[in-house]
Design a protein around this motif. Structure first.
Motif, PDB file in Angstrom:
ATOM      1  N   GLN A  34      39.933  33.568  57.466  1.00 42.51           N
ATOM      2  CA  GLN A  34      40.898  33.214  56.361  1.00 42.51           C
ATOM      3  C   GLN A  34      40.291  33.496  54.662  1.00 42.51           C
ATOM      4  N   ILE A  35      41.309  34.014  54.037  1.00 41.54           N
ATOM      5  CA  ILE A  35      40.918  34.392  52.569  1.00 41.54           C
ATOM      6  C   ILE A  35      40.952  32.972  51.499  1.00 41.54           C
ATOM      7  N   THR A  36      39.720  32.680  51.241  1.00 42.97           N
ATOM      8  CA  THR A  36      39.513  31.495  50.612  1.00 42.97           C
ATOM      9  C   THR A  36      39.307  31.441  49.032  1.00 42.97           C
ATOM     10  N   SER A  37      39.166  32.649  48.643  1.00 41.41           N
ATOM     11  CA  SER A  37      38.947  32.605  47.203  1.00 41.41           C
ATOM     12  C   SER A  37      39.223  34.422  46.936  1.00 41.41           C
ATOM     13  N   LEU A  38      39.246  34.448  45.539  1.00 39.28           N
ATOM     14  CA  LEU A  38      39.050  36.040  45.131  1.00 39.28           C
ATOM     15  C   LEU A  38      38.369  36.263  44.023  1.00 39.28           C
ATOM     16  N   ASP A  39      38.062  37.531  44.131  1.00 45.38           N
ATOM     17  CA  ASP A  39      37.257  38.054  42.928  1.00 45.38           C
ATOM     18  C   ASP A  39      37.903  39.017  42.373  1.00 45.38           C
ATOM     19  N   TYR A  40      37.643  39.417  41.069  1.00 47.67           N
ATOM     20  CA  TYR A  40      38.689  40.269  40.305  1.00 47.67           C
ATOM     21  C   TYR A  40      37.724  41.467  39.879  1.00 47.67           C
ATOM     22  N   SER A  41      38.009  42.509  39.915  1.00 49.79           N
ATOM     23  CA  SER A  41      37.248  43.766  39.426  1.00 49.79           C
ATOM     24  C   SER A  41      38.083  44.773  38.604  1.00 49.79           C
ATOM     25  N   HIS A  44      54.335  42.045  26.191  1.00 48.22           N
ATOM     26  CA  HIS A  44      52.916  41.756  26.326  1.00 48.22           C
ATOM     27  C   HIS A  44      52.703  40.519  26.963  1.00 48.22           C
ATOM     28  N   VAL A  45      53.084  39.710  26.467  1.00 49.15           N
ATOM     29  CA  VAL A  45      52.670  38.037  26.753  1.00 49.15           C
ATOM     30  C   VAL A  45      53.058  38.005  28.038  1.00 49.15           C
ATOM     31  N   LYS A  46      54.279  38.486  28.681  1.00 50.01           N
ATOM     32  CA  LYS A  46      54.976  38.308  30.077  1.00 50.01           C
ATOM     33  C   LYS A  46      53.892  38.896  30.834  1.00 50.01           C
ATOM     34  N   GLU A  47      53.628  40.270  30.706  1.00 46.85           N
ATOM     35  CA  GLU A  47      52.787  40.944  31.666  1.00 46.85           C
ATOM     36  C   GLU A  47      51.493  40.357  31.969  1.00 46.85           C
ATOM     37  N   ARG A  48      50.996  39.732  30.511  1.00 49.62           N
ATOM     38  CA  ARG A  48      49.524  39.250  30.797  1.00 49.62           C
ATOM     39  C   ARG A  48      49.678  38.023  31.789  1.00 49.62           C
ATOM     40  N   LEU A  49      50.697  37.240  31.463  1.00 51.74           N
ATOM     41  CA  LEU A  49      50.776  36.113  32.286  1.00 51.74           C
ATOM     42  C   LEU A  49      50.978  36.460  33.586  1.00 51.74           C
ATOM     43  N   GLU A  50      52.006  37.363  34.061  1.00 53.12           N
ATOM     44  CA  GLU A  50      51.941  37.954  35.528  1.00 53.12           C
ATOM     45  C   GLU A  50      50.574  38.393  35.856  1.00 53.12           C
ATOM     46  N   ARG A  51      49.739  39.021  35.329  1.00 54.55           N
ATOM     47  CA  ARG A  51      48.357  39.344  35.716  1.00 54.55           C
ATOM     48  C   ARG A  51      47.692  38.143  36.023  1.00 54.55           C
ATOM     49  N   GLU A  52      47.779  37.384  35.261  1.00 55.44           N
ATOM     50  CA  GLU A  52      47.164  36.008  35.541  1.00 55.44           C
ATOM     51  C   GLU A  52      47.414  35.287  36.556  1.00 55.44           C
ATOM     52  N   LEU A  53      48.655  35.465  37.046  1.00 54.72           N
ATOM     53  CA  LEU A  53      49.160  34.671  38.300  1.00 54.72           C
ATOM     54  C   LEU A  53      48.587  35.125  39.481  1.00 54.72           C
ATOM     55  N   GLU A  54      48.118  36.514  39.520  1.00 55.34           N
ATOM     56  CA  GLU A  54      47.539  37.094  40.681  1.00 55.34           C
ATOM     57  C   GLU A  54      46.426  36.523  41.146  1.00 55.34           C
ATOM     58  N   LYS A  55      45.302  35.934  39.935  1.00 61.01           N
ATOM     59  CA  LYS A  55      44.178  35.543  40.309  1.00 61.01           C
ATOM     60  C   LYS A  55      43.938  34.056  40.049  1.00 61.01           C
ATOM     61  N   ASN A  56      45.008  33.394  39.378  1.00 65.37           N
ATOM     62  CA  ASN A  56      44.707  31.972  38.842  1.00 65.37           C
ATOM     63  C   ASN A  56      45.683  31.355  39.753  1.00 65.37           C
ATOM     64  N   LEU A  57      45.041  30.566  40.759  1.00 66.57           N
ATOM     65  CA  LEU A  57      45.906  30.511  41.941  1.00 66.57           C
ATOM     66  C   LEU A  57      46.689  28.720  41.628  1.00 66.57           C
ATOM     67  N   ALA A  58      46.232  28.169  40.798  1.00 67.67           N
ATOM     68  CA  ALA A  58      47.077  26.920  40.468  1.00 67.67           C
ATOM     69  C   ALA A  58      48.147  27.171  39.188  1.00 67.67           C
ATOM     70  N   ILE A  65      38.469  47.901  40.985  1.00 64.54           N
ATOM     71  CA  ILE A  65      39.264  47.851  41.997  1.00 64.54           C
ATOM     72  C   ILE A  65      40.502  46.809  42.170  1.00 64.54           C
ATOM     73  N   GLY A  66      40.567  46.005  41.066  1.00 63.89           N
ATOM     74  CA  GLY A  66      41.510  44.885  41.394  1.00 63.89           C
ATOM     75  C   GLY A  66      41.041  43.809  42.221  1.00 63.89           C
ATOM     76  N   ARG A  67      41.914  43.164  42.914  1.00 61.96           N
ATOM     77  CA  ARG A  67      41.689  42.035  43.710  1.00 61.96           C
ATOM     78  C   ARG A  67      40.632  42.273  44.795  1.00 61.96           C
ATOM     79  N   ILE A  68      39.666  41.426  44.959  1.00 66.00           N
ATOM     80  CA  ILE A  68      38.920  41.536  46.031  1.00 66.00           C
ATOM     81  C   ILE A  68      38.970  40.131  46.909  1.00 66.00           C
ATOM     82  N   ALA A  69      39.083  40.215  48.137  1.00 63.37           N
ATOM     83  CA  ALA A  69      39.377  38.877  48.800  1.00 63.37           C
ATOM     84  C   ALA A  69      37.888  38.566  49.441  1.00 63.37           C
ATOM     85  N   VAL A  70      37.845  37.146  49.486  1.00 63.96           N
ATOM     86  CA  VAL A  70      36.624  36.392  49.879  1.00 63.96           C
ATOM     87  C   VAL A  70      36.850  35.411  51.043  1.00 63.96           C
TER      88      VAL A  70
END
Ligand SMILES: Nc1nc2c(ncn2[C@@H]2O[C@H](COP(=O)(O)OP(=O)(O)OP(=O)(O)O)[C@@H](O)[C@H]2O)c(=O)[nH]1
Ligand SMILES: [Mg+2]
Length: 624
Positions: free
Chosen positions: A228-235, A350-364, A238-243
């Motif tokens: 089960q993927i419980t958290s993620l790391d970001y590089s 700019h602001v929209k794209e940045r927020l969308e990128r944040e949504l990928e890793k900021n779960l709440a 490589i982008g998103r890394i599942a943990v």
């Protein structure tokens, strides 16, 4: 079978060696506690101790709090995995954040653990977040070792704290085995953990031995792969890394797998690179067995809680709950007269794209578009959660403005409900009256008041709305001596009106440079947020009025120099230093008709409508 071994004795050795190395015993533990009780310091010391055994490696202070904001603020924001080898056991350690805004993160990563170290400050004792994280750990059936930390503090009360911790376990319905928790005493800071707080020892081996003895070994479940993927790391490379933790079977590099989504949908995919945790780094490997924690790349479109399962016969695991946001804020582009002066990224795209990128890793985090392409409603877990995002954006070169934070209100059975929290305050006796007054004004209700050492310990129920701006008021009222913490409790029926900011503000009439002469002349009107030489604009909030209404003033008028003597009078001016706001303070200070303007170099507050006449007209409309 045994005949073969008799003929080739070497084979026995090889078989045993491979069996042993691949089946090394594993302990998975999460370190949980209230904010600042010393989790990261302890993980640091564990790493230090275990590394020293092998290669005498040098390590810095709090190596785990490794992003800039974590270092500056001295808090952990993201949970982190590290691992050490102790005797013949691999101990995977998950350091978790203690601040209530990140409670969901803790709850999730507990999924990877077989046990927890519950740290409790030997003076403060159990605090609201101690209760929350312990409750989650107990519900998941985890075994806990209690670590009474900071016994080096003067006035600490380790024995009393131990009793309180026991009561807490009991009240949280711990089962018999859980109630029978071992206790370790020590000082993370001084680097020791022992059996008795009065007899300091030299190292933390006693704690490591307790982990090996009391925390159950990770079970090696046979069968097809389940992880089960419980958290993620970001590089950024490589982008998103599942943990996640391998629950059953074995995961291999380049292995074809199924991704089982929360809704049961199945996507075929392939693992690319695979890593395990070794010390502070991820080490590439070709296979990881059930019981161990690993990280991997190659899977597209995964979310937290998804299962990585067998390619042919996928079986998903029960999805994990992700916390709901409790607060929202309007994010909009910077349209102040000073926009674009310091920022690189200023447009709505700019602001929209940045927020969308944040949504990928900021779960709440959640985002909603509005009917303006320039504004977005961003939902988060609290002021700190949102302010960390804003602070990160400004450091990356973004400019934006945000509106007043709003708590999320729900309609339950036709009745308006709002989030209510438990607030604890520890304060020197002389301030307790003032604190009760401040909390009651905000619809807080006192539940507990008792002495704790030479301090008074108080607990309240208070609507989340009432907490906005309260920290500042309490710190001011107690000369910074009170310690407060709060934690979401439940949605309860709306508690009625809470008065907003008591004072009005001073608003700039002109665009220009604030001048010492004008500031000096107007000091009797209030206190200023700007100083001579600061550039200001019409409609900017530049100070706090001494009266409840707002006042428009001009800070840009120079004294008319009629003769040489005039400059002499400037020396007599005594201008009080400006009040400086941190980002969070500004977010908590503004009212509904105001924005905080954030650029890489400045944090300013302003009226949404800058023009005085237009503002008045709008107010009249609203009143009508
Ligand atoms: N006196 C004393 N201070 C300690 C001890 N352990 C940690 N501290 C201090 O407490 C503060 C917080 O320590 P951290 O290790 O960052 O606490 P944390 O639990 O990781 O905090 P969060 O991650 O923000 O929840 C730091 O200033 C530490 O130096 C201890 O045993 N004794
Ligand atoms: Mg920490």
């Amino acid at each position: 079978m045994w005949n073969i071994f008799r003929i080739f004795p070497d084979l026995i050795l090889i078989t045993f060696a491979t069996l042993f190395s691949s089946m090394k015993k594993i302990r998975n533990i999460a370190i949980i506690a209230h904010v600042d009780h010393g989790k990261t310091t302890l993980v640091d010391k564990i790493l230090h101790q275990c590394q020293l055994f092998r290669e005498n490696q040098e390590t810095g202070e709090l190596i785990l709090d490794n992003n800039d904001l974590e270092r500056e603020r001295g808090i952990t924001i993201l949970a982190k995995n590290v691992s050490v080898n102790y005797k013949d056991t691999k101990i995977n350690i998950i350091d978790t954040p203690g601040h209530a805004d990140f409670g969901g993160e803790v709850e999730r990563v507990l999924n990877m653990a077989d046990g927890v170290l519950l740290l409790v400050d030997a003076f403060e004792g159990p605090m609201p977040q101690t209760r929350f994280v312990l409750q989650k750990a107990l519900e998941q059936g985890l075994k806990a070792i209690v670590v009474i930390n900071k016994v080096d503090k003067p006035n600490c009360r380790p024995d009393e704290v131990h009793d309180h911790v026991f009561e807490l376990f009991f009240n949280l319905n711990a089962n018999e085995d859980q109630l029978n928790f071992p206790t370790v005493y020590g000082s993370s800071k001084q680097g020791w953990m022992g059996k008795d707080w009065k007899t300091p020892v030299k190292d933390i081996l006693y704690l490591l031995d307790s982990i090996v003895e009391h925390i159950p070994a990770a079970p090696m479940r046979e069968g097809t792969l389940q992880l089960q993927i419980t958290s993620l790391d970001y590089s950024s490379f490589i982008g998103r890394i599942a943990v996640g933790r391998v629950f059953r079977g074995e995961i291999k590099e380049n292995m074809p797998v199924s991704l089982v989504k929360r809704d049961g949908k199945i996507l075929k995919s392939r693992i690319k690179e695979l890593f395990t945790f070794e010390g502070l780094v991820k080490k590439k490997t070709d296979s990881v067995l059930a019981g161990d924690i690993c990280a991997f790349t190659g899977i597209e479109g995964f979310d937290i809680g998804d299962t990585i399962a067998d390619f042919e016969n996928p079986e998903g695991l029960k999805p994990i709950a992700i916390d709901e946001p409790t607060m929202s804020m309007l994010f909009t582009i910077n349209n102040s007269p000073f926009f674009g002066r310091d920022g690189k990224f200023v447009t709505s795209r700019h602001v929209k794209e940045r927020l969308e990128r944040e949504l990928e890793k900021n779960l709440a985090l959640r985002m909603e578009e509005t009917n303006s392409p320039d504004s977005f409603i961003v939902y988060g877990r609290g002021i700190l959660h949102l302010s960390i995002l804003i602070e990160t954006m400004r450091r990356e070169g973004y400019e934006l403005q945000v509106g007043q934070p709003k708590v999320i209100v729900k309609e339950i059975e036709g009745v308006k409900h709002e989030p209510v929290e438990v607030l604890t305050v520890n304060t020197p006796q002389e301030y307790s009256g003032r604190i009760i007054e401040l909390v009651s004004q905000r619809k807080g209700e006192m539940l507990v008041m008792e002495p704790k050492g030479d301090m008074i310990h108080m607990e309240f129920d208070i609507p989340s709305r009432g907490l906005i701006g309260l920290r500042n008021a309490i710190l001011t009222a107690t000369a910074g001596e009170a310690i407060m913490a709060h934690r979401f409790k439940a949605f309860e029926a709306w508690k009625g009106n809470i008065p907003g900011r008591i004072s009005g503000v001073l608003i700039s009439k002109e665009k220009g440079t604030a001048v010492a002469y004008s500031i000096d002349k107007l000091q009797d009107r209030g206190s200023f947020f700007v100083e001579p030489g600061d550039e200001i604009y019409t409609g900017q909030v530049i100070g706090q009025h001494i009266r409840p209404d707002d006042l428009v003033i001009n800070l840009c008028t120079e004294k008319k120099l009629t003769n040489m003597r005039a400059s002499g009078s400037e020396e007599k001016m005594k201008i009080a230093p400006k009040t400086k706001f941190s980002l969070e303070e500004a977010m908590e200070y503004i009212q509904e008709d105001e924005y905080v303007e954030i650029t890489p170099k400045h944090i300013r507050m302003r009226k949404i409508i800058l023009d005085e006449h237009e503002r008045k007209r709008k107010e009249k409309q609203v009143e009508a």
